[in-house]
Design a protein around this motif. Structure first.
Motif, PDB file in Angstrom:
ATOM      1  N   SER A 140     -20.477  -2.871 -22.627  1.00 38.98           N
ATOM      2  CA  SER A 140     -19.841  -2.129 -21.534  1.00 38.98           C
ATOM      3  C   SER A 140     -18.361  -2.422 -21.608  1.00 38.98           C
ATOM      4  O   SER A 140     -17.958  -3.577 -21.761  1.00 38.98           O
ATOM      5  N   ILE A 141     -17.551  -1.373 -21.514  1.00 40.09           N
ATOM      6  CA  ILE A 141     -16.115  -1.563 -21.680  1.00 40.09           C
ATOM      7  C   ILE A 141     -15.346  -0.709 -20.683  1.00 40.09           C
ATOM      8  O   ILE A 141     -15.639   0.468 -20.494  1.00 40.09           O
ATOM      9  N   ALA A 142     -14.407  -1.349 -19.991  1.00 41.42           N
ATOM     10  CA  ALA A 142     -13.499  -0.641 -19.088  1.00 41.42           C
ATOM     11  C   ALA A 142     -12.159  -0.511 -19.798  1.00 41.42           C
ATOM     12  O   ALA A 142     -11.616  -1.508 -20.286  1.00 41.42           O
ATOM     13  N   ILE A 184     -14.170  -6.219 -21.501  1.00 38.42           N
ATOM     14  CA  ILE A 184     -15.292  -6.032 -22.439  1.00 38.42           C
ATOM     15  C   ILE A 184     -16.446  -6.917 -22.006  1.00 38.42           C
ATOM     16  O   ILE A 184     -16.270  -8.115 -21.817  1.00 38.42           O
ATOM     17  N   ALA A 242     -27.336  -0.796 -19.289  1.00 42.34           N
ATOM     18  CA  ALA A 242     -26.125  -1.547 -18.929  1.00 42.34           C
ATOM     19  C   ALA A 242     -25.167  -0.624 -18.190  1.00 42.34           C
ATOM     20  O   ALA A 242     -24.954   0.514 -18.617  1.00 42.34           O
ATOM     21  N   ASP A 243     -24.643  -1.088 -17.081  1.00 44.51           N
ATOM     22  CA  ASP A 243     -23.664  -0.324 -16.302  1.00 44.51           C
ATOM     23  C   ASP A 243     -22.522  -1.224 -15.887  1.00 44.51           C
ATOM     24  O   ASP A 243     -22.731  -2.375 -15.509  1.00 44.51           O
ATOM     25  N   MET A 244     -21.325  -0.678 -15.944  1.00 47.34           N
ATOM     26  CA  MET A 244     -20.126  -1.407 -15.540  1.00 47.34           C
ATOM     27  C   MET A 244     -19.457  -0.675 -14.375  1.00 47.34           C
ATOM     28  O   MET A 244     -19.346   0.547 -14.404  1.00 47.34           O
ATOM     29  N   CYS A 251     -14.453  -6.529 -11.547  1.00 41.43           N
ATOM     30  CA  CYS A 251     -15.213  -5.687 -12.477  1.00 41.43           C
ATOM     31  C   CYS A 251     -16.601  -6.297 -12.658  1.00 41.43           C
ATOM     32  O   CYS A 251     -16.724  -7.486 -12.957  1.00 41.43           O
ATOM     33  N   SER A 306     -20.415  -6.062 -14.393  1.00 45.19           N
ATOM     34  CA  SER A 306     -21.190  -5.512 -15.504  1.00 45.19           C
ATOM     35  C   SER A 306     -22.606  -6.067 -15.433  1.00 45.19           C
ATOM     36  O   SER A 306     -22.786  -7.286 -15.391  1.00 45.19           O
ATOM     37  N   PHE A 321     -15.197  10.615 -17.670  1.00 43.81           N
ATOM     38  CA  PHE A 321     -14.027  10.768 -18.531  1.00 43.81           C
ATOM     39  C   PHE A 321     -13.701  12.241 -18.782  1.00 43.81           C
ATOM     40  O   PHE A 321     -12.932  12.546 -19.667  1.00 43.81           O
TER      41      PHE A 321
END
Lengths: 345, 345
Positions: free
Chosen positions: A105-107, A154, B62-64, B153, B155, B344
């Motif tokens: 998961s990446i912001a 990350i 997986a969620d962020m 943040c 995750s 996005f």
């Protein structure tokens, strides 16, 4: 892990006091077992959780890293991608698990194709090297701060397979066991400490140290070989003595380390003795394996140095819990220990 | 998911163009299969990855989520904790998997005990309700931006058990299948759109909508019951029509939806027709299940409405791929579709 100087040592203040990472987890995130059909976990407080799914056991680890905290803001994206996966694989190595899948998961502050190309190339180089495919995840936008772009964050969750009950935890070290370490710990911190201006390293040696910081090698194959001989194992992410402390605590034992026996790179040996001690004993970010094993396994472990890609060295022995943890110099005198690197300490 | 107005719709600009979430993943993170002993994954592009570990299958998602992007900056921490886990459990529900373990990684600007207490209470309420224990993770400091604290943040990587080959993916919908949805989609967006000033909702109805946005109920039990009858399933996180689009793409089919059949809450029915369509058809963040099933399963599925905690409603049918996706109003005329919420896009 590397952090820029302002954030080091990642202290998070709480009013008058401060809350370290372990206290924070204990206070807010440790709860009574839920039971009722959940997969049991047999290693709380270790590098990995070992989950039992019917007849199968898997090892799972999760690490979160941010640009500006764990990586310098201008870190090479290839390095960031490669290291982000490597530090997770290092946790699997410490359990003796074989990597099988990971989730990313990446912001991101923006979809910069140059950065993403470098990052993904580094990430997949590590994934392919260790046969650990990306199986899913999430991408999102990093939250802006007062209109300024947020930093890249990350988060990786990596999973590995455990053979039967053959895995390593931080518990299990027994008085009389040898203490071993792989590679030459301290090299990563020699780069970081010099970037932070804590000490100087020879110009010609900096690139060696920086490569050790940027591209650690997760000791996956070594972990596989150790799981049948080691009594306890962890990776060195927060500093050798600090991480040994976790083994001692979980195993309810103490230890004596012999400074003269510590493996040091040629480059490390050129630094002043005081800097060497700082780097080797309490520098973080090495991702070498620190493990304990009975004395009668010495020959078997030393044999690993023949065929292995990384040397392992005996640096001390486990003592009864009543003894204090000691690091002795060549004259048998105790070396005073500085506080180990700890994210929230 | 909710984002503050500035960030909506989380567009990430790339020079002259823009890169949406799916293009970004395809371009940088989809690679040839590594093989060589990795756990096979049978559902790429679904809500969950289904990993095969020997004779066992598990679902992983997986969620962020970040404060300031997915949650309002001043969101109640209890709500944040509860929803952060709920959205992951919703993905497991869409696969028909039973939640078994989760891993939490969290970057915090500071260790605020009041925030952490609320967050952990919400998190564990969802964990206990769905028998899904926290098995590990990571805590770190959010990277600061120009000296200002970074945003929190979160995750989560959640895992569930799959019974044999009985799980749902987005593939499998067939022409002639009914399209069903649980609950009353659109309610969450009614809150978000009104917070963003896109439209107004009656003052007395706002708290209902806000509760639907803040505390979605993952349809875990429903997913369990559907897995033997549904041909395809996903949860509605990005908007009903947009998420249906993923089913259509993966199943290589099209669909006709009948607006008059859509389930709408009493509160939704009080909004202007145009706002209703915006919320119900393309509002995100509902976490209801959208699924397809053969016509001969109607009675069995309608029976779920008797004992089930949530109502399911038939809203359309799957058409051959050659047809365009259509939403028909009560007079049989096509309703023009606004672009679905996409992180996005």
């Amino acid at each position: 892990m590397p952090a820029d100087a302002d954030d080091s040592p990642c202290s998070i203040s709480e009013g008058q006091g401060s809350l370290d990472e372990f206290s924070l987890i204990k206070r807010f995130f440790v709860r009574p077992e839920i039971g009722a059909g959940a997969w049991p976990s047999s290693s709380i407080g270790d590098d990995c959780a070992i989950l039992t799914i019917g007849a199968v056991k898997i090892a799972v680890t999760a690490d979160m890293m941010a640009l500006g905290t764990h990586f310098l803001d201008d870190a090479d994206p290839y390095t960031v991608g490669k290291k982000a996966l490597a530090v997770n694989l290092s946790d699997l190595a410490a359990a003796g698990a074989s990597p099988k899948a990971f989730f990313l998961s990446i912001a991101l502050p923006e979809a910069d194709p140059v950065w993403l190309k470098g990052f993904s190339e580094g990430l997949f180089e590590a994934a392919e090297r260790f046969h650990c495919p990306l199986r899913g995840g999430d991408t999102t936008k990093a939250a802006s701060v007062n209109g300024l772009p947020g930093k890249t964050c990350i988060s990786i969750c990596a999973m590995g397979e455990v053979e039967g009950d053959s895995y390593m935890t931080r518990g299990g070290a027994k008085p009389g066991d040898d203490i071993w370490v792989s590679g030459t710990p301290g090299d990563a911190y020699a780069a970081l400490g010099s970037i932070w201006g804590q000490f100087e390293v020879p110009v010609n040696d900096f690139s060696y140290f920086k490569a050790r910081m940027d591209t650690p090698t997760p000791r996956v194959e070594l972990g596989q070989k150790l799981k049948s001989v080691a009594t306890a194992c962890c990776d060195i992410s927060d500093g050798l003595v600090g991480d040994l402390g976790h083994i001692l605590e979980r195993s309810k034992v103490s230890a004596i380390l012999y400074w003269k026996d510590f493996p040091r790179s040629e480059q490390m040996k050129r630094l002043p003795e005081k800097v060497q001690r700082r780097c080797v004993l309490s520098g973080g970010d090495d991702y070498e394996l620190l493990f304990t094993a009975p004395k009668n396994k010495r020959a078997q472990i030393e044999n690993l140095n023949e065929g292995g890609a990384v040397k392992v060295t005996r640096i001390g022995e486990i003592a009864p819990a009543a003894e204090p943890l000691k690091v002795l110099d060549q004259d048998g005198k105790s070396i005073e220990l500085s506080k180990s690197f700890n994210h929230f300490a």
